[in-house]
Scaffold this motif. Structure first.
Motif, PDB file in Angstrom:
ATOM      1  N   MET A 141      14.630   9.824 -40.677  1.00 57.73           N
ATOM      2  CA  MET A 141      15.459  11.045 -40.346  1.00 57.73           C
ATOM      3  C   MET A 141      15.958  11.798 -41.704  1.00 57.73           C
ATOM      4  SD  MET A 141      17.607  10.335 -36.887  1.00 57.73           S
ATOM      5  CE  MET A 141      18.622  11.927 -36.928  1.00 57.73           C
ATOM      6  N   SER A 142      15.733  10.999 -42.776  1.00 56.01           N
ATOM      7  CA  SER A 142      16.340  11.560 -44.200  1.00 56.01           C
ATOM      8  C   SER A 142      15.136  12.319 -44.821  1.00 56.01           C
ATOM      9  CB  SER A 142      16.591  10.420 -45.078  1.00 56.01           C
ATOM     10  OG  SER A 142      17.547   9.319 -44.619  1.00 56.01           O
ATOM     11  N   PRO A 143      15.612  13.233 -45.689  1.00 48.89           N
ATOM     12  CA  PRO A 143      14.623  14.177 -46.214  1.00 48.89           C
ATOM     13  C   PRO A 143      13.987  13.437 -47.210  1.00 48.89           C
ATOM     14  CG  PRO A 143      17.055  14.521 -47.053  1.00 48.89           C
ATOM     15  CD  PRO A 143      16.912  13.349 -45.951  1.00 48.89           C
TER      16      PRO A 143
ATOM     17  N   ARG B 117      12.508  21.960 -51.629  1.00 50.24           N
ATOM     18  CA  ARG B 117      12.425  23.085 -51.256  1.00 50.24           C
ATOM     19  C   ARG B 117      13.892  23.807 -50.917  1.00 50.24           C
ATOM     20  NH1 ARG B 117       9.593  21.087 -47.352  1.00 50.24           N
ATOM     21  NH2 ARG B 117      11.365  21.074 -45.941  1.00 50.24           N
ATOM     22  N   VAL B 118      14.789  23.177 -50.335  1.00 52.52           N
ATOM     23  CA  VAL B 118      16.074  23.637 -49.959  1.00 52.52           C
ATOM     24  C   VAL B 118      16.875  23.849 -51.168  1.00 52.52           C
ATOM     25  CG1 VAL B 118      18.050  22.972 -48.651  1.00 52.52           C
ATOM     26  CG2 VAL B 118      15.912  22.364 -47.867  1.00 52.52           C
TER      27      VAL B 118
ATOM     28  N   ASP C 109      11.411  18.273 -49.266  1.00 49.00           N
ATOM     29  CA  ASP C 109      12.586  18.582 -48.673  1.00 49.00           C
ATOM     30  C   ASP C 109      13.693  19.006 -49.658  1.00 49.00           C
ATOM     31  OD1 ASP C 109      12.137  16.324 -45.885  1.00 49.00           O
ATOM     32  OD2 ASP C 109      10.966  18.545 -46.054  1.00 49.00           O
TER      33      ASP C 109
ATOM     34  N   ARG D  69      16.071  27.267 -52.611  1.00 53.25           N
ATOM     35  CA  ARG D  69      16.338  28.232 -51.681  1.00 53.25           C
ATOM     36  C   ARG D  69      17.950  28.358 -51.843  1.00 53.25           C
ATOM     37  NH1 ARG D  69      13.603  28.119 -45.605  1.00 53.25           N
ATOM     38  NH2 ARG D  69      15.518  29.339 -45.413  1.00 53.25           N
ATOM     39  N   ILE D  70      18.561  27.483 -51.976  1.00 56.13           N
ATOM     40  CA  ILE D  70      19.894  27.694 -52.207  1.00 56.13           C
ATOM     41  C   ILE D  70      20.293  28.318 -53.590  1.00 56.13           C
ATOM     42  CG2 ILE D  70      22.134  26.074 -52.693  1.00 56.13           C
ATOM     43  CD1 ILE D  70      21.133  24.153 -50.763  1.00 56.13           C
TER      44      ILE D  70
ATOM     45  N   SER E   3      19.760  31.880 -53.452  1.00 58.64           N
ATOM     46  CA  SER E   3      20.719  32.720 -52.880  1.00 58.64           C
ATOM     47  C   SER E   3      22.243  32.842 -53.361  1.00 58.64           C
ATOM     48  CB  SER E   3      20.952  32.169 -51.473  1.00 58.64           C
ATOM     49  OG  SER E   3      21.319  30.818 -51.291  1.00 58.64           O
TER      50      SER E   3
ATOM     51  N   SER F  90      20.433  23.920 -43.250  1.00 56.86           N
ATOM     52  CA  SER F  90      20.826  23.003 -44.453  1.00 56.86           C
ATOM     53  C   SER F  90      21.172  23.989 -45.612  1.00 56.86           C
ATOM     54  CB  SER F  90      20.025  22.090 -44.874  1.00 56.86           C
ATOM     55  OG  SER F  90      18.590  22.585 -45.112  1.00 56.86           O
ATOM     56  N   GLN F  91      20.313  25.170 -45.709  1.00 58.88           N
ATOM     57  CA  GLN F  91      20.845  26.150 -46.934  1.00 58.88           C
ATOM     58  C   GLN F  91      22.054  26.969 -46.283  1.00 58.88           C
ATOM     59  OE1 GLN F  91      17.778  29.064 -47.138  1.00 58.88           O
ATOM     60  NE2 GLN F  91      19.412  30.622 -48.482  1.00 58.88           N
TER      61      GLN F  91
ATOM     62  N   ASP G  12      15.452  23.832 -42.668  1.00 60.25           N
ATOM     63  CA  ASP G  12      15.598  24.420 -44.039  1.00 60.25           C
ATOM     64  C   ASP G  12      16.564  25.688 -44.036  1.00 60.25           C
ATOM     65  OD1 ASP G  12      12.349  24.377 -45.756  1.00 60.25           O
ATOM     66  OD2 ASP G  12      13.448  22.768 -44.777  1.00 60.25           O
ATOM     67  N   ASP G  13      16.585  26.203 -43.117  1.00 65.16           N
ATOM     68  CA  ASP G  13      17.489  27.377 -42.885  1.00 65.16           C
ATOM     69  C   ASP G  13      19.111  26.981 -42.707  1.00 65.16           C
ATOM     70  OD1 ASP G  13      15.355  29.714 -40.901  1.00 65.16           O
ATOM     71  OD2 ASP G  13      15.557  29.484 -42.947  1.00 65.16           O
TER      72      ASP G  13
ATOM     73  N   TRP H  20      21.333  16.937 -43.925  1.00 62.72           N
ATOM     74  CA  TRP H  20      20.190  17.065 -43.085  1.00 62.72           C
ATOM     75  C   TRP H  20      20.014  16.010 -41.876  1.00 62.72           C
ATOM     76  CZ3 TRP H  20      15.731  19.889 -44.897  1.00 62.72           C
ATOM     77  CH2 TRP H  20      14.428  19.433 -44.205  1.00 62.72           C
TER      78      TRP H  20
END
Lengths: 194, 240
Positions: B19-21, B28-29, B25, B32-33, B36, A61-62, A58-59, A44
């Motif tokens: 800058m860290s998630p 959410r990611v 975050d 998504r992973i 997919s 890092s995914q 998001d996109d 990230w």
């Protein structure tokens, strides 16, 4: 649910069959979920440092971790993960920049974004303001120098590790770091930050 | 030994936190992973080896030290690195707010290990559960069920990740991992270690909470082996 109404980090383990192993032997790399848990912040931050906008993080890092999952079987046993991960995220970020012309405008906008007023020494800045300053200045570094700077100064990798990750001679890595530091400090001074 | 420029370290250390998630975050990611990628049946973990109650107790004692790794100086690297900076890392507002979440108290753990009796566990439950274990498989009554061994390894592995995150200064990430652990493994054994890790992470994120975090930890776990380290981090951050 926390007391701010935000969701907890709820892990539904992405249980994966191991990718087909060449040797047919046991897994030679950590499980994917462990790699995600261990290295997601690194991915990230590097994407941010390479100029990926907040809207695209998001996109991107995914996409990085999908590629990681796909290529996990190719990871040589004993190879350091972060340099390997960086190689993947670097390609993803490069493809992203090439495919999105507007990303150049974003970088420019980011570089020109007014910095928060410097009301005191740098070491008293809030993390969010410090992140904005650094994110705004990084694009001003020449790309090859920015990479070395990002990995050493922000992520704490050693110069030999970075040289290995980027396929550079050690002296070249040291030279780029030295120049990147000078450029960054000059950019900091130009912005009027103390 | 670091190759970082000490002149830039204060600014970049803070920028790294900023800058860290955040936990949101990550969630959410991760969702998504997960969506997919394929999700076949879960990977089976091998069961932990069986052993006598005393042997398990001894193993748990070693695991407790190993898990958080504070005694092994896992956190020392971060602390030493931060000695170059002149002030504590500033708070990340979103995570600092979330960091006020109280760690949920795990339900009483499985009763098999008498030497590691969790605090506050009702004795009747222990006795009843032990009797049911004995009744179900009298010859194997001292063997932990496979799930218990696997969960123990998961908890230790996760706590090692927490420790590594703290050593890298990724306090927000460490808190995310601890919250995940609370959700996935509420019946854990490493209560002190989890609480110590959470207190340390919160102190690193927000210097203002150092005193209250230390007091809270000391009240919950007086005499804890991790108290000196929690005190070192939380008061050190406070003094700066």
């Amino acid at each position: 649910m926390d007391d701010q109404g935000r969701g907890q980090f709820r892990v539904e383990p992405v249980s994966l069959h191991p990718s087909p192993q060449r040797s047919g032997g046991p897994l030679s790399h950590p499980p994917f979920t462990e790699i995600f848990q261990e290295h997601f912040p690194f991915v990230w931050r590097c994407l941010r440092g390479l100029g990926v906008s907040a809207a695209d993080l998001d996109d991107m890092s995914q996409e990085v971790f999908v590629v990681v999952h796909r290529r996990l079987a190719d990871l040589e046993p004993g190879r350091e993960l972060r340099p390997w991960l960086y190689g993947i995220l670097r390609l993803v970020a490069q493809n992203h920049r090439r495919g999105r012309q507007r990303s150049q405008q974003r970088h420019h906008a980011l570089a020109c974004e007014p910095l928060p007023p410097a009301e005191g020494p740098l070491d008293s800045l809030q993390a969010r303001d410090a992140a904005r300053i650094v994110s705004a200045l990084l694009p001003e570094l020449e790309e090859t120098r920015r990479e070395v700077f990002l990995l050493v100064e922000l992520e704490g990798l050693s110069v030999p590790e970075v040289a290995s990750a980027l396929g550079l001679p050690l002296n070249t890595a040291y030279s780029r770091l030295r120049l990147a530091r000078a450029d960054f400090k000059a950019a900091l001074a130009r912005r009027g930050a103390p | 030994m670091t190759d970082r420029d000490p002149e830039l370290l204060p600014l970049l250390a803070r920028a790294r936190v900023g800058m860290s998630p955040t936990a949101d975050d990550v969630e959410r990611v991760h969702a998504r992973i997960s969506a997919s990628l394929l999700r076949p049946a879960g990977m089976e973990r091998g069961a932990a080896a069986s052993g006598s109650v005393a042997a398990r107790a001894l193993r748990w004692t070693r695991l407790r030290w190993l898990a958080l790794g504070l005694g092994a100086g896992g956190l020392g690297g971060y602390v030493a690195g931060q000695a170059h900076s002149s002030a504590a890392p500033a708070a990340v507002p979103q995570v600092a707010a979330a960091a006020s979440i109280r760690m949920t108290e795990p339900a009483p753990a499985a009763p098999a290990v008498a030497a590691e009796q969790p605090r506050g566990e009702p004795p009747q439950r222990t006795t009843r559960a032990a009797r049911s274990d004995a009744g179900a498989a009298p010859k194997a009554s001292l063997r932990p069920p496979p799930q218990e061994g696997a969960r123990a390894l998961d908890e230790v592995a996760m706590m090692q990740r927490v420790n590594r995150a703290l050593a890298r200064g990724e306090a927000a990430w460490a808190l995310s991992l601890l919250r995940q652990l609370d959700l996935e493994l509420p019946r854990g054994r490493l209560l002190e270690e989890r609480a110590a890790g959470a207190a340390i992470a919160r102190c690193l994120l927000d210097a203002a909470v150092g005193e209250s975090e230390l007091a809270g930890y000391a009240e919950r776990f007086p005499g804890s082996v991790h108290l000196p380290r929690v005190s070192q981090i939380c008061t050190r951050v406070d003094r700066q």
